[in-house]
Design a protein around this motif. Structure first.
Motif, short mmCIF file in Angstrom:
data_model
loop_
_atom_site.label_atom_id
_atom_site.label_comp_id
_atom_site.label_asym_id
_atom_site.label_seq_id
_atom_site.Cartn_x
_atom_site.Cartn_y
_atom_site.Cartn_z
N LEU B 11 -29.64 27.54 22.27
CA LEU B 11 -30.70 27.01 21.41
C LEU B 11 -31.82 28.02 21.18
N LEU B 12 -32.31 28.64 22.26
CA LEU B 12 -33.44 29.56 22.11
C LEU B 12 -33.07 30.73 21.22
N GLU B 14 -30.70 30.99 18.91
CA GLU B 14 -30.48 30.59 17.51
C GLU B 14 -31.78 30.19 16.83
N SER B 15 -32.66 29.54 17.58
CA SER B 15 -33.93 29.13 17.02
C SER B 15 -34.78 30.36 16.67
N GLN B 17 -33.64 33.28 15.95
CA GLN B 17 -33.02 33.91 14.78
C GLN B 17 -33.53 33.26 13.50
N GLY B 18 -33.57 31.94 13.49
CA GLY B 18 -34.10 31.23 12.33
C GLY B 18 -35.56 31.56 12.08
#
Lengths: 329, 329
Positions: B11-12, B14-15, B17-18
């Motif tokens: 999660l961390l 990918e978040s 990255q967004g």
């Protein structure tokens, strides 16, 4: 129901009082009838933008009143259309010689009441109807619902009005943004309307409401709980089919939280959606991530895409000074 | 647990990255070790502000990286301190001749790791420790916790650094803001850490956690569920006793949502808190309402007050361009 409130029936009034104190440099909140307007009305004729709708979607719409965006907004009770007298009073208070453009989300109550207000208003006026929710087919009996794309219409047309475009041009621009904007949402939980005190709908732990509306209305269907990748792809594919962007197209990608979704997860959703379109050669040219068109305390999100051109980019980038969106001033 | 994620342990990444795609005009996200820094480093010596802490409090701290605020931020895993090598790499990447100021929330892990990084850093450096949570007594064994007041320290010191103040002056200013800032929060629900999958604590339907920390740590006590007026008054009275503002004092009033509280309710809380101090002759001179220092999906809020003077007002108003706070540019 555990909520921070005194009485459900005083929540809106007290919340708007707090809003008016917090943003006293930007807005004035009128109470009888109830509307929020800019503190500083332009001293030259300028098309006045007026929107509104049921409360529970904060910061929409009052949070978008201010320089470069709306001139006034009328909040109804939670998920309830404001009344024509609110809309009329709001319009009359901000109209200053160039007419009024009503920006209306496509819900029966809102549409009917804004129509009545438009008929009662003596000043020249026009309406832009926002119906960006592509979870429903374009030929749905009551049309598509207006959801998170509404703020993009308000921002872009607001900038154009500030720059002096006339009423017909603002309406045409708003309709162009509507044509080039598509949204779709999903919910992991219901919301709870304070006056009702229990969740609007029930959904199992292993289910997701796909294509949910911003009042918890049913959308397309219930799908099994899955990874964010799997769920978000159902949103992006539906939007992509609707807008059919070509490689090289610049887009505004807006991930909207429905109220109770952590920002960390919204950026994860942004990552998935951005990569979906980047892999098709689409350029994520502008972005907006956060809680902007909420549904009280619903857990979920929506994805909105607007196809950009140089005109829309310049208007999106133009200065805005509201409670919820601010840049360039 | 229903959350929008793929795997808790990605999660961390990918978040972030967004986040980096969404704010590519402002930040660059490094991955090994992990930190977020400004895209544009000043081309003249400027004190570099570096903060960090566990994830789950978004937009704190990465959302405050940019012109007029932080130079870099190090996110740890959810509610877990970042490591000294992250802090060291972040500091070295943004230091440009005027030294580094670490802004550290008072938690044992953060304090220890920032101390190690400070010792390893060859450049001149100093630290401001934020401990604004007045739900604990000032002589508490591990000191008071750093909570929502942290962003006020980051904003005000960030503006001073941008204007060219030296390291000692920035540290002294940060300590002044800390002395003049007090916060306290309450929670109606726990949060759920993704890696754990179940709520951090349990709380009955008729109970409220008063003085809650931003990781769900116990505060003062559990009190009966009551009206917002009754609950918020326990926050405002404790803060008022701590800061003892005199009539005529100008304050910044910040109502912070802990993640899952509707904005409509946060403005109601603002209304209650504003009137509490207005009735004492205190002037609500600046305000900030929204989700800024969150605790994942916790339902609740905190109240923060900073005593203002002309110096702090000018620095608060100075231009800032970050993902989560933006004005004047």
């Amino acid at each position: 129901m555990k909520k921070l409130l005194n009485q459900p029936d005083t929540l809106l009034t007290e919340s708007l009082q707090g809003f008016a104190i917090a943003h006293a440099d930007i807005v004035i909140a009128e109470t009888s009838p109830r509307f929020v307007r800019r503190k500083h009305i332009a001293n030259h004729p300028k098309v006045a933008l007026v929107s509104g709708g049921g409360a529970g979607h904060e910061p929409l719409h009052a949070g978008f009143v201010g320089q470069g965006m709306l001139d006034a907004a009328c909040p109804g009770q939670v998920f309830t259309s404001p009344t024509p007298d609110q809309m009329l009073a709001a319009a009359e208070s901000v109209e200053n010689g160039a007419g009024v453009l009503f920006i209306v989300k496509n819900y029966a109550g809102d549409v009917m009441n804004f129509e009545i207000a438009a008929e009662m208003l003596e000043a020249e006026n026009a309406t832009v109807l926002v119906a960006d929710d592509v979870s429903l087919p374009a030929d749905h009996s009551t049309g598509r619902r207006g959801v998170a794309g509404t703020l993009i219409v308000e921002k872009i047309v607001g900038a154009a009005a500030e720059q002096g475009r006339d009423l017909a041009a603002c309406k045409a621009l708003g309709e162009k943004v509507c044509r080039q904007t598509a949204s779709m949402g999903l919910a992991l939980s219901s919301c709870t309307v304070p006056e009702v005190g229990k969740p609007t709908f029930t959904i199992a732990d292993n289910e997701v409401e796909m294509g949910v509306g911003i009042h918890g209305e049913r959308g397309r269907d219930i799908v099994p709980m899955a990874s964010a990748e799997t769920l978000v792809q159902q949103l992006t594919e539906t939007i992509d089919r609707d807008l059919s962007p070509q490689a090289g197209q610049k887009i505004l990608l807006h991930i909207n939280g429905l109220g109770a979704t952590p920002l960390m997860e919204l950026y994860l959703v942004f990552d998935i959606a951005a990569k979906y379109w980047q892999q098709k050669g689409i350029e994520i040219h502008r972005s907006l991530v956060g809680n902007y068109t909420t549904s009280l305390d619903m857990i979920g999100c929506s994805v909105t895409v607007t196809l950009l051109d140089e005109e829309l980019i310049a208007l999106w980038d133009a200065p805005v000074h509201t409670a919820a969106l601010r840049w360039g001033c």
